[in-house]
Design a protein around this motif. Structure first.
Motif, PDB file in Angstrom:
ATOM      1  N   THR A  20       0.889  -1.295  -0.037  1.00 50.44           N
ATOM      2  CA  THR A  20      -0.050  -0.050  -0.173  1.00 50.44           C
ATOM      3  C   THR A  20       0.919   1.167  -0.088  1.00 50.44           C
ATOM      4  O   THR A  20       2.018   0.890   0.347  1.00 50.44           O
ATOM      5  CB  THR A  20      -0.939   0.145   1.199  1.00 50.44           C
ATOM      6  OG1 THR A  20       0.007  -0.042   2.526  1.00 50.44           O
ATOM      7  CG2 THR A  20      -1.751  -1.270   1.298  1.00 50.44           C
ATOM      8  N   ILE A  51       1.361  -5.601   2.861  1.00 47.20           N
ATOM      9  CA  ILE A  51       0.062  -6.050   3.555  1.00 47.20           C
ATOM     10  C   ILE A  51       0.426  -7.537   4.091  1.00 47.20           C
ATOM     11  O   ILE A  51       0.796  -8.306   3.538  1.00 47.20           O
ATOM     12  CB  ILE A  51      -0.950  -6.155   2.440  1.00 47.20           C
ATOM     13  CG1 ILE A  51      -1.265  -4.968   1.825  1.00 47.20           C
ATOM     14  CG2 ILE A  51      -2.392  -6.917   3.017  1.00 47.20           C
ATOM     15  CD1 ILE A  51      -2.224  -4.985   0.652  1.00 47.20           C
ATOM     16  N   GLU A  55      -5.027  -9.047   6.337  1.00 48.53           N
ATOM     17  CA  GLU A  55      -5.210  -7.628   6.415  1.00 48.53           C
ATOM     18  C   GLU A  55      -5.621  -7.311   5.307  1.00 48.53           C
ATOM     19  O   GLU A  55      -5.243  -7.593   4.073  1.00 48.53           O
ATOM     20  CB  GLU A  55      -3.798  -7.124   6.645  1.00 48.53           C
ATOM     21  CG  GLU A  55      -3.810  -5.878   7.353  1.00 48.53           C
ATOM     22  CD  GLU A  55      -2.452  -5.279   7.550  1.00 48.53           C
ATOM     23  OE1 GLU A  55      -2.186  -4.539   8.640  1.00 48.53           O
ATOM     24  OE2 GLU A  55      -1.592  -5.464   6.893  1.00 48.53           O
ATOM     25  N   THR A  56      -6.591  -6.312   5.398  1.00 42.56           N
ATOM     26  CA  THR A  56      -7.125  -5.622   3.846  1.00 42.56           C
ATOM     27  C   THR A  56      -5.956  -4.480   3.696  1.00 42.56           C
ATOM     28  O   THR A  56      -5.366  -3.860   4.407  1.00 42.56           O
ATOM     29  CB  THR A  56      -8.350  -5.114   4.181  1.00 42.56           C
ATOM     30  OG1 THR A  56      -8.391  -3.934   4.899  1.00 42.56           O
ATOM     31  CG2 THR A  56      -9.536  -5.964   4.614  1.00 42.56           C
ATOM     32  N   GLU A  58      -6.740  -1.490   3.203  1.00 40.50           N
ATOM     33  CA  GLU A  58      -7.049  -0.237   3.897  1.00 40.50           C
ATOM     34  C   GLU A  58      -6.516  -0.512   5.482  1.00 40.50           C
ATOM     35  O   GLU A  58      -5.959   0.611   5.927  1.00 40.50           O
ATOM     36  CB  GLU A  58      -8.800   0.047   3.955  1.00 40.50           C
ATOM     37  CG  GLU A  58      -9.096   1.474   4.734  1.00 40.50           C
ATOM     38  CD  GLU A  58     -10.339   1.684   4.724  1.00 40.50           C
ATOM     39  OE1 GLU A  58     -11.095   1.947   5.659  1.00 40.50           O
ATOM     40  OE2 GLU A  58     -11.054   1.688   3.676  1.00 40.50           O
ATOM     41  N   GLN A  59      -6.576  -1.571   5.936  1.00 38.94           N
ATOM     42  CA  GLN A  59      -6.052  -1.989   7.185  1.00 38.94           C
ATOM     43  C   GLN A  59      -4.512  -1.798   7.292  1.00 38.94           C
ATOM     44  O   GLN A  59      -3.972  -0.986   8.028  1.00 38.94           O
ATOM     45  CB  GLN A  59      -6.689  -3.218   7.689  1.00 38.94           C
ATOM     46  CG  GLN A  59      -7.863  -3.313   8.305  1.00 38.94           C
ATOM     47  CD  GLN A  59      -8.347  -5.009   8.321  1.00 38.94           C
ATOM     48  OE1 GLN A  59      -7.642  -5.734   7.710  1.00 38.94           O
ATOM     49  NE2 GLN A  59      -9.411  -5.025   8.986  1.00 38.94           N
ATOM     50  N   LYS A  78      -9.498   4.885  -1.902  1.00 36.70           N
ATOM     51  CA  LYS A  78      -8.595   4.102  -2.934  1.00 36.70           C
ATOM     52  C   LYS A  78      -8.672   4.830  -4.067  1.00 36.70           C
ATOM     53  O   LYS A  78      -9.751   4.996  -4.616  1.00 36.70           O
ATOM     54  CB  LYS A  78      -9.035   2.573  -2.856  1.00 36.70           C
ATOM     55  CG  LYS A  78      -8.099   1.685  -3.694  1.00 36.70           C
ATOM     56  CD  LYS A  78      -8.231   0.372  -3.624  1.00 36.70           C
ATOM     57  CE  LYS A  78      -7.432  -0.319  -4.788  1.00 36.70           C
ATOM     58  NZ  LYS A  78      -7.631  -1.699  -4.650  1.00 36.70           N
ATOM     59  N   HIS A  95      -1.855  -1.064  -3.556  1.00 31.20           N
ATOM     60  CA  HIS A  95      -3.014  -0.314  -3.684  1.00 31.20           C
ATOM     61  C   HIS A  95      -2.641   1.315  -2.915  1.00 31.20           C
ATOM     62  O   HIS A  95      -1.921   1.266  -2.012  1.00 31.20           O
ATOM     63  CB  HIS A  95      -3.992  -0.944  -2.352  1.00 31.20           C
ATOM     64  CG  HIS A  95      -4.288  -2.331  -3.068  1.00 31.20           C
ATOM     65  ND1 HIS A  95      -5.323  -2.779  -3.555  1.00 31.20           N
ATOM     66  CD2 HIS A  95      -3.345  -3.610  -2.734  1.00 31.20           C
ATOM     67  CE1 HIS A  95      -5.252  -3.979  -4.002  1.00 31.20           C
ATOM     68  NE2 HIS A  95      -4.145  -4.584  -3.341  1.00 31.20           N
TER      69      HIS A  95
END
Length: 165
Positions: A20, A51, A55-56, A58-59, A78, A95
């Motif tokens: 991310t 990541i 875990e997503t 966003e998390q 996002k 992401h």
């Protein structure tokens, strides 16, 4: 020296390293970091990282901002995805998020030094080469999907799709 672009089967491509990036924007400035270790050490980028299993994205981006800068981005949005076929490290599927609010005080850590930067003064010469392709458009609110082939730190090829939102 001319480098040969390796063939990448994008239809079946899978980034071994899901990751991310976060860009906090406020009052005509973006919060960047000078990376102190790991992939991209010495470069300027947004905070972010790998990541963890379960875990997503966003998390992950919230956790990475907490670890790297001691801030918690609020309501991350996002904005896009970046697919990197790399020559010397695992391929990365990143992401990318933006936020306009956060809690905490951006603080230097062992991972990163915070750098508030005017939107028209982004130090592209200190960043990964692909950032020149998409960062300004994203900061202007455009969503995107990009594919990039790198040989070391040199971008050999890219394809960028700006998406309507």
């Amino acid at each position: 020296m001319v480098m040969a672009i390796r063939e990448v089967d994008w239809q079946h491509w899978h980034g071994e390293m899901p990751a991310t990036l976060m860009f906090v924007v406020q009052e005509g400035k973006v919060l960047l970091i000078e990376k102190l270790r790991g992939i991209g050490k010495g470069k300027v980028n947004g905070p972010g990282g790998k990541i963890d299993p379960g875990e997503t994205p966003e998390q992950c981006v919230v956790r990475e901002c907490q670890e790297e800068l001691h801030i918690t981005p609020l309501d991350p949005v996002k904005m896009g995805e970046l697919c990197f076929a790399m020559s010397d490290i695992p391929d990365i599927h990143c992401h990318v998020f933006m936020a306009t609010r956060y809690e905490g005080v951006p603080t230097a850590t062992e991972e990163a030094i915070p750098l508030w930067t005017d939107l028209d003064q982004i130090p592209y010469d200190r960043m990964w080469e692909d950032d020149r392709c998409w960062l300004a458009g994203m900061l202007a609110g455009r969503k995107f999907f990009g594919r990039f082939i790198f040989e070391g730190e040199t971008m050999l090829w890219h394809e960028l799709d700006w998406q309507a939102h």
